[in-house]
Design a protein around this motif. Structure first.
Motif, PDB file in Angstrom:
ATOM      1  N   ILE A 181       0.836  -1.204   0.000  1.00  0.00           N
ATOM      2  CA  ILE A 181       0.000   0.000   0.000  1.00  0.00           C
ATOM      3  C   ILE A 181       0.869   1.251   0.000  1.00  0.00           C
ATOM      4  N   GLU A 182       1.895   1.281   0.832  1.00  0.00           N
ATOM      5  CA  GLU A 182       2.802   2.438   0.863  1.00  0.00           C
ATOM      6  C   GLU A 182       3.509   2.608  -0.477  1.00  0.00           C
ATOM      7  N   GLY A 183       3.862   1.492  -1.111  1.00  0.00           N
ATOM      8  CA  GLY A 183       4.509   1.563  -2.425  1.00  0.00           C
ATOM      9  C   GLY A 183       3.611   2.195  -3.468  1.00  0.00           C
ATOM     10  N   TYR A 184       2.319   1.845  -3.456  1.00  0.00           N
ATOM     11  CA  TYR A 184       1.379   2.443  -4.404  1.00  0.00           C
ATOM     12  C   TYR A 184       1.225   3.934  -4.126  1.00  0.00           C
ATOM     13  N   ARG A 185       1.137   4.300  -2.859  1.00  0.00           N
ATOM     14  CA  ARG A 185       0.991   5.727  -2.501  1.00  0.00           C
ATOM     15  C   ARG A 185       2.239   6.520  -2.898  1.00  0.00           C
ATOM     16  N   THR A 186       3.405   5.927  -2.693  1.00  0.00           N
ATOM     17  CA  THR A 186       4.653   6.594  -3.068  1.00  0.00           C
ATOM     18  C   THR A 186       4.688   6.876  -4.562  1.00  0.00           C
ATOM     19  N   LEU A 187       4.110   5.979  -5.342  1.00  0.00           N
ATOM     20  CA  LEU A 187       4.054   6.176  -6.791  1.00  0.00           C
ATOM     21  C   LEU A 187       3.052   7.249  -7.203  1.00  0.00           C
ATOM     22  N   GLY A 188       2.175   7.636  -6.264  1.00  0.00           N
ATOM     23  CA  GLY A 188       1.199   8.675  -6.573  1.00  0.00           C
ATOM     24  C   GLY A 188      -0.236   8.198  -6.661  1.00  0.00           C
ATOM     25  N   ALA A 189      -0.496   6.971  -6.215  1.00  0.00           N
ATOM     26  CA  ALA A 189      -1.876   6.485  -6.232  1.00  0.00           C
ATOM     27  C   ALA A 189      -2.730   7.302  -5.271  1.00  0.00           C
ATOM     28  N   SER A 190      -3.947   7.596  -5.690  1.00  0.00           N
ATOM     29  CA  SER A 190      -4.885   8.332  -4.834  1.00  0.00           C
ATOM     30  C   SER A 190      -5.508   7.424  -3.786  1.00  0.00           C
ATOM     31  N   GLY A 191      -5.516   6.121  -4.057  1.00  0.00           N
ATOM     32  CA  GLY A 191      -6.094   5.174  -3.121  1.00  0.00           C
ATOM     33  C   GLY A 191      -5.978   3.764  -3.646  1.00  0.00           C
ATOM     34  N   ILE A 192      -6.473   2.840  -2.827  1.00  0.00           N
ATOM     35  CA  ILE A 192      -6.430   1.428  -3.160  1.00  0.00           C
ATOM     36  C   ILE A 192      -7.800   0.827  -2.882  1.00  0.00           C
ATOM     37  N   ILE A 193      -8.289   0.047  -3.830  1.00  0.00           N
ATOM     38  CA  ILE A 193      -9.513  -0.735  -3.641  1.00  0.00           C
ATOM     39  C   ILE A 193      -9.077  -2.190  -3.587  1.00  0.00           C
TER      40      ILE A 193
END
Length: 132
Positions: A94-106
């Motif tokens: 989850i942190e990796g996705y956020r670091t890439l700039g993801a607005s969120g995770i479903i």
């Protein structure tokens, strides 16, 4: 759904594409364009000009992370939110996705009838600076 009309959904699973498309059309009449790979997304993203991108994390060839990195060269992801859809939900992932700039995770599996509400929550949190 916060002014969103057009959604680009990137997922290599045709069944998930059909479920997402039907769910979002039924819950608010959203226009959903589904593509099966990161390459296909890169080919259509500028012309389609989505208001939101739903991105599968695990795909053959170009995975979700690589796809997002490449999308950033084509569109302004600060103005076009990208939400990862994944079953990989460790805190590190989850942190990796956020670091890439993801607005969120479903998280997969998701509730098709509640998908639009999950997206709303992420977009609202993004607009208010919260954490989805």
């Amino acid at each position: 759904m916060s002014g969103l009309k057009k959604i680009l959904h990137i997922d290599d699973d045709g069944l998930i594409q059909a479920i997402v498309k039907a769910s979002l059309k039924a819950s608010g009449g959203f226009e959903v364009l589904c593509v099966s790979s990161g390459k296909d997304a890169l080919d259509v993203v500028e012309q389609y000009s989505p208001d939101l991108i739903l991105l599968d994390a695990v795909m053959p060839g170009m995975d979700g992370r690589e796809t997002l990195k490449n999308l950033k060269t084509k569109i302004d992801t600060e103005h076009t939110p990208v939400i990862f859809m994944t079953a990989q939900v460790s805190q590190e992932e989850i942190e990796g996705y956020r670091t890439l700039g993801a607005s969120g995770i479903i998280i997969k599996p998701f509730d098709p009838m509640g998908l639009h509400k999950e997206i709303d929550k992420i977009i609202l949190n993004r607009a208010t600076g919260g954490d989805a």
